[in-house]
Design a protein around this motif. Structure first.
Motif, PDB file in Angstrom:
ATOM      1  N   ILE A   7      27.880   8.283  -2.004  1.00  0.00           N
ATOM      2  CA  ILE A   7      28.151   9.220  -3.098  1.00  0.00           C
ATOM      3  C   ILE A   7      27.862   8.475  -4.394  1.00  0.00           C
ATOM      4  CG2 ILE A   7      29.892  10.581  -4.311  1.00  0.00           C
ATOM      5  CD1 ILE A   7      31.338  10.943  -1.664  1.00  0.00           C
ATOM      6  N   ALA A   8      26.884   8.968  -5.142  1.00  0.00           N
ATOM      7  CA  ALA A   8      26.472   8.280  -6.368  1.00  0.00           C
ATOM      8  C   ALA A   8      25.658   9.223  -7.232  1.00  0.00           C
ATOM      9  CB  ALA A   8      25.665   7.030  -6.038  1.00  0.00           C
ATOM     10  N   SER A   9      25.345   8.772  -8.437  1.00  0.00           N
ATOM     11  CA  SER A   9      24.538   9.584  -9.359  1.00  0.00           C
ATOM     12  C   SER A   9      23.056   9.475  -9.065  1.00  0.00           C
ATOM     13  CB  SER A   9      24.810   9.159 -10.809  1.00  0.00           C
ATOM     14  OG  SER A   9      24.466   7.791 -10.992  1.00  0.00           O
ATOM     15  N   SER A  10      22.657   8.434  -8.342  1.00  0.00           N
ATOM     16  CA  SER A  10      21.247   8.234  -8.008  1.00  0.00           C
ATOM     17  C   SER A  10      21.138   7.750  -6.576  1.00  0.00           C
ATOM     18  CB  SER A  10      20.612   7.208  -8.961  1.00  0.00           C
ATOM     19  OG  SER A  10      19.279   6.929  -8.594  1.00  0.00           O
ATOM     20  N   LEU A  11      20.379   8.491  -5.750  1.00  0.00           N
ATOM     21  CA  LEU A  11      20.183   8.132  -4.354  1.00  0.00           C
ATOM     22  C   LEU A  11      18.691   7.968  -4.084  1.00  0.00           C
ATOM     23  CD1 LEU A  11      22.784  10.509  -2.669  1.00  0.00           C
ATOM     24  CD2 LEU A  11      23.018   8.066  -3.119  1.00  0.00           C
ATOM     25  N   PRO A  12      18.325   7.179  -3.081  1.00  0.00           N
ATOM     26  CA  PRO A  12      16.905   6.923  -2.838  1.00  0.00           C
ATOM     27  C   PRO A  12      16.166   8.148  -2.313  1.00  0.00           C
ATOM     28  CG  PRO A  12      18.251   5.916  -1.129  1.00  0.00           C
ATOM     29  CD  PRO A  12      19.195   6.415  -2.177  1.00  0.00           C
ATOM     30  N   ALA A  13      14.875   8.204  -2.589  1.00  0.00           N
ATOM     31  CA  ALA A  13      14.035   9.277  -2.075  1.00  0.00           C
ATOM     32  C   ALA A  13      13.930   9.169  -0.553  1.00  0.00           C
ATOM     33  CB  ALA A  13      12.650   9.202  -2.707  1.00  0.00           C
ATOM     34  N   GLY A  14      13.722  10.295   0.096  1.00  0.00           N
ATOM     35  CA  GLY A  14      13.567  10.300   1.539  1.00  0.00           C
ATOM     36  C   GLY A  14      14.860  10.466   2.302  1.00  0.00           C
ATOM     37  N   TYR A  15      15.982  10.632   1.596  1.00  0.00           N
ATOM     38  CA  TYR A  15      17.281  10.849   2.231  1.00  0.00           C
ATOM     39  C   TYR A  15      17.761  12.266   1.935  1.00  0.00           C
ATOM     40  CZ  TYR A  15      17.616   5.834   3.139  1.00  0.00           C
ATOM     41  OH  TYR A  15      17.382   4.566   3.594  1.00  0.00           O
ATOM     42  N   PRO A  75      26.071  13.794 -12.864  1.00  0.00           N
ATOM     43  CA  PRO A  75      26.079  14.460 -11.555  1.00  0.00           C
ATOM     44  C   PRO A  75      26.255  13.439 -10.438  1.00  0.00           C
ATOM     45  CG  PRO A  75      23.830  14.251 -12.363  1.00  0.00           C
ATOM     46  CD  PRO A  75      24.722  13.737 -13.457  1.00  0.00           C
ATOM     47  N   LEU A  76      27.078  13.766  -9.463  1.00  0.00           N
ATOM     48  CA  LEU A  76      27.277  12.903  -8.306  1.00  0.00           C
ATOM     49  C   LEU A  76      26.810  13.640  -7.055  1.00  0.00           C
ATOM     50  CD1 LEU A  76      30.759  11.240  -8.956  1.00  0.00           C
ATOM     51  CD2 LEU A  76      28.486  10.290  -9.353  1.00  0.00           C
ATOM     52  N   TYR A  77      26.027  12.948  -6.246  1.00  0.00           N
ATOM     53  CA  TYR A  77      25.445  13.516  -5.032  1.00  0.00           C
ATOM     54  C   TYR A  77      25.998  12.791  -3.809  1.00  0.00           C
ATOM     55  CZ  TYR A  77      21.985  15.102  -8.456  1.00  0.00           C
ATOM     56  OH  TYR A  77      21.369  15.647  -9.553  1.00  0.00           O
ATOM     57  N   ILE A  78      25.962  13.476  -2.668  1.00  0.00           N
ATOM     58  CA  ILE A  78      26.262  12.831  -1.396  1.00  0.00           C
ATOM     59  C   ILE A  78      24.972  12.801  -0.598  1.00  0.00           C
ATOM     60  CG2 ILE A  78      26.999  14.971  -0.210  1.00  0.00           C
ATOM     61  CD1 ILE A  78      29.143  13.206   1.191  1.00  0.00           C
ATOM     62  N   GLY A  79      24.676  11.661   0.011  1.00  0.00           N
ATOM     63  CA  GLY A  79      23.417  11.512   0.721  1.00  0.00           C
ATOM     64  C   GLY A  79      23.560  10.716   1.998  1.00  0.00           C
ATOM     65  N   TYR A  80      22.598  10.931   2.923  1.00  0.00           N
ATOM     66  CA  TYR A  80      22.604  10.238   4.210  1.00  0.00           C
ATOM     67  C   TYR A  80      21.189  10.275   4.784  1.00  0.00           C
ATOM     68  CZ  TYR A  80      23.085  15.144   5.601  1.00  0.00           C
ATOM     69  OH  TYR A  80      22.918  16.506   5.724  1.00  0.00           O
ATOM     70  N   PRO A  81      20.879   9.430   5.765  1.00  0.00           N
ATOM     71  CA  PRO A  81      19.537   9.411   6.344  1.00  0.00           C
ATOM     72  C   PRO A  81      19.222  10.702   7.094  1.00  0.00           C
ATOM     73  CG  PRO A  81      20.730   7.392   6.859  1.00  0.00           C
ATOM     74  CD  PRO A  81      21.729   8.350   6.295  1.00  0.00           C
ATOM     75  N   GLU A  82      17.959  11.051   7.115  1.00  0.00           N
ATOM     76  CA  GLU A  82      17.510  12.247   7.831  1.00  0.00           C
ATOM     77  C   GLU A  82      17.921  12.204   9.300  1.00  0.00           C
ATOM     78  OE1 GLU A  82      15.911  15.864   8.593  1.00  0.00           O
ATOM     79  OE2 GLU A  82      15.817  14.946   6.591  1.00  0.00           O
ATOM     80  N   THR A  88       0.858  -1.183   0.000  1.00  0.00           N
ATOM     81  CA  THR A  88       0.000   0.000   0.000  1.00  0.00           C
ATOM     82  C   THR A  88       0.898   1.237   0.000  1.00  0.00           C
ATOM     83  OG1 THR A  88      -0.034   0.098   2.415  1.00  0.00           O
ATOM     84  CG2 THR A  88      -1.739  -1.239   1.337  1.00  0.00           C
ATOM     85  N   SER A  89       0.312   2.409  -0.045  1.00  0.00           N
ATOM     86  CA  SER A  89       1.106   3.646  -0.014  1.00  0.00           C
ATOM     87  C   SER A  89       1.874   3.759   1.296  1.00  0.00           C
ATOM     88  CB  SER A  89       0.203   4.866  -0.213  1.00  0.00           C
ATOM     89  OG  SER A  89      -0.818   4.902   0.768  1.00  0.00           O
ATOM     90  N   LEU A  90       1.276   3.315   2.409  1.00  0.00           N
ATOM     91  CA  LEU A  90       1.994   3.323   3.686  1.00  0.00           C
ATOM     92  C   LEU A  90       3.178   2.360   3.624  1.00  0.00           C
ATOM     93  CD1 LEU A  90       2.355   4.072   6.665  1.00  0.00           C
ATOM     94  CD2 LEU A  90       0.752   2.224   7.238  1.00  0.00           C
ATOM     95  N   GLY A  91       2.945   1.169   3.096  1.00  0.00           N
ATOM     96  CA  GLY A  91       4.039   0.215   2.982  1.00  0.00           C
ATOM     97  C   GLY A  91       5.182   0.739   2.146  1.00  0.00           C
ATOM     98  N   GLN A  92       4.868   1.417   1.048  1.00  0.00           N
ATOM     99  CA  GLN A  92       5.898   2.001   0.186  1.00  0.00           C
ATOM    100  C   GLN A  92       6.687   3.069   0.921  1.00  0.00           C
ATOM    101  OE1 GLN A  92       3.729   3.386  -3.218  1.00  0.00           O
ATOM    102  NE2 GLN A  92       3.385   1.342  -4.044  1.00  0.00           N
ATOM    103  N   ALA A  93       5.993   3.857   1.766  1.00  0.00           N
ATOM    104  CA  ALA A  93       6.666   4.926   2.508  1.00  0.00           C
ATOM    105  C   ALA A  93       7.583   4.372   3.593  1.00  0.00           C
ATOM    106  CB  ALA A  93       5.630   5.868   3.123  1.00  0.00           C
ATOM    107  N   LEU A  94       7.187   3.254   4.204  1.00  0.00           N
ATOM    108  CA  LEU A  94       7.965   2.689   5.310  1.00  0.00           C
ATOM    109  C   LEU A  94       9.117   1.805   4.858  1.00  0.00           C
ATOM    110  CD1 LEU A  94       5.162   1.664   7.845  1.00  0.00           C
ATOM    111  CD2 LEU A  94       6.629   3.677   7.919  1.00  0.00           C
ATOM    112  N   LEU A  95       9.031   1.243   3.659  1.00  0.00           N
ATOM    113  CA  LEU A  95      10.017   0.256   3.220  1.00  0.00           C
ATOM    114  C   LEU A  95      11.463   0.755   3.260  1.00  0.00           C
ATOM    115  CD1 LEU A  95      10.622  -2.559   2.128  1.00  0.00           C
ATOM    116  CD2 LEU A  95      10.214  -1.676  -0.175  1.00  0.00           C
TER     117      LEU A  95
END
Length: 301
Positions: free
Chosen positions: A149-157, A266-273, A62-69
């Protein structure tokens, strides 16, 4: 509410998604199907919302499951990393920072950033994963690294742009394509071997840069790709910063492609909120970012 959900329940939830259903998840976790479905049902009861809906014989998020995964994966990975750190504890080595870095990122910038970081946190262990394409994203999602550090990072970070890496299509000086005059089309390349770097991830496999040639050699490292191309074994898209000396010395030759002379990645740096206020993570992000800014300034100059 969330504190009442155990790690085992989160593990059942993630396994159900990744394995494609309760039965497959049960086999993966060496549990009964009823135990896995009970864990997920208990989570849904605690949350007051469904995590899955059944479509045919498959459980769909569900949409909640997708958000929590994504955060569930990170939670499980972080718990595993914490357990490993506790088991490997030694006095004077209190903490560890793990980062995944795409092979396209300039090594000298990473070295400079880590050296500056270690001047402040000298007792920190550094665990470095060299990745390609989607590999860094997966490690970050799974909680196995704090930084990526990568060209594609997951949403929510949290993520920010570091720099653009220029890729150029090259061959060795003795390769038949090196003697070509004028622009080359895809048909001119089709009969020749292309060297590509394998995606180190498994969930989101990519074939970035492959031109559909009849022959392809896939390698696991940038160093291997550079060596094979320089020895005339094929052509490849390689980061300009890594081959600048070979180009200047004439060991490598740029190919004039009619459809695309170069690619800027493009290369991005990312980490958890959750690490937004971590002094260690923020220092490493800042020093790597500063070295990238200096590199960008030199390029513009």
């Amino acid at each position: 509410m969330f504190s009442r959900i155990s790690l085992e329940q989160w593990r059942a939830f993630v396994a159900t998604v990744e394995c494609g259903g309760y039965l497959q998840a049960a086999e993966h976790l060496f549990k009964s199907q009823s135990a896995v479905s009970h864990s997920v049902n208990r989570m849904e009861a605690l949350l007051g919302q469904e995590l899955f809906i059944i479509e045919g014989r498959k459980a769909v998020l569900t949409s909640l499951g997708q958000a929590l995964l994504p955060q569930a994966k990170h939670l499980l990975g972080a718990a595993q990393k914490l357990e490993q750190l506790a088991n490997q504890y030694q006095p004077g080595l209190l903490s560890e920072l793990a980062l995944a870095v795409d092979v396209l990122f300039p090594l000298e910038l990473l070295q400079a950033g880590l050296q500056e970081f270690s001047a402040t946190f000298e007792n920190y262990r550094i665990r470095l994963y060299e990745t390609a394409l989607s590999g860094a994203r997966e490690l970050l999602e799974d909680g196995k690294v704090e930084l990526a550090i990568a060209s594609s990072l997951p949403a929510g970070y949290v993520h920010e742009l570091l720099l653009n890496v220029r890729l150029v299509c090259v061959v060795g000086a003795d390769h038949p394509l090196a003697a070509s005059r004028g622009e080359l089309g895809l048909a001119d390349l089709h009969a020749h071997r292309q060297v590509v770097i394998r995606d180190s991830g498994t969930r989101y496999p990519q074939n970035s840069g492959w031109l559909g040639t009849s022959q392809r050699w896939t390698v696991s490292s940038l160093a291997a790709a550079c060596t094979l191309v320089e020895r005339g074994m094929g052509f490849a898209w390689l980061p300009e910063h890594a081959i600048i000396d070979a180009l200047a010395a004439g060991r490598l030759h740029r190919l004039a492609l009619e459809h695309q002379r170069q690619r800027d990645v493009p290369l991005y740096i990312g980490y958890p909120e959750a690490l937004r206020h971590s002094p260690e993570v923020q220092l490493l992000v800042r020093v790597i970012g500063e070295h990238c800014q200096q590199c960008n300034s030199r390029a513009l100059a």
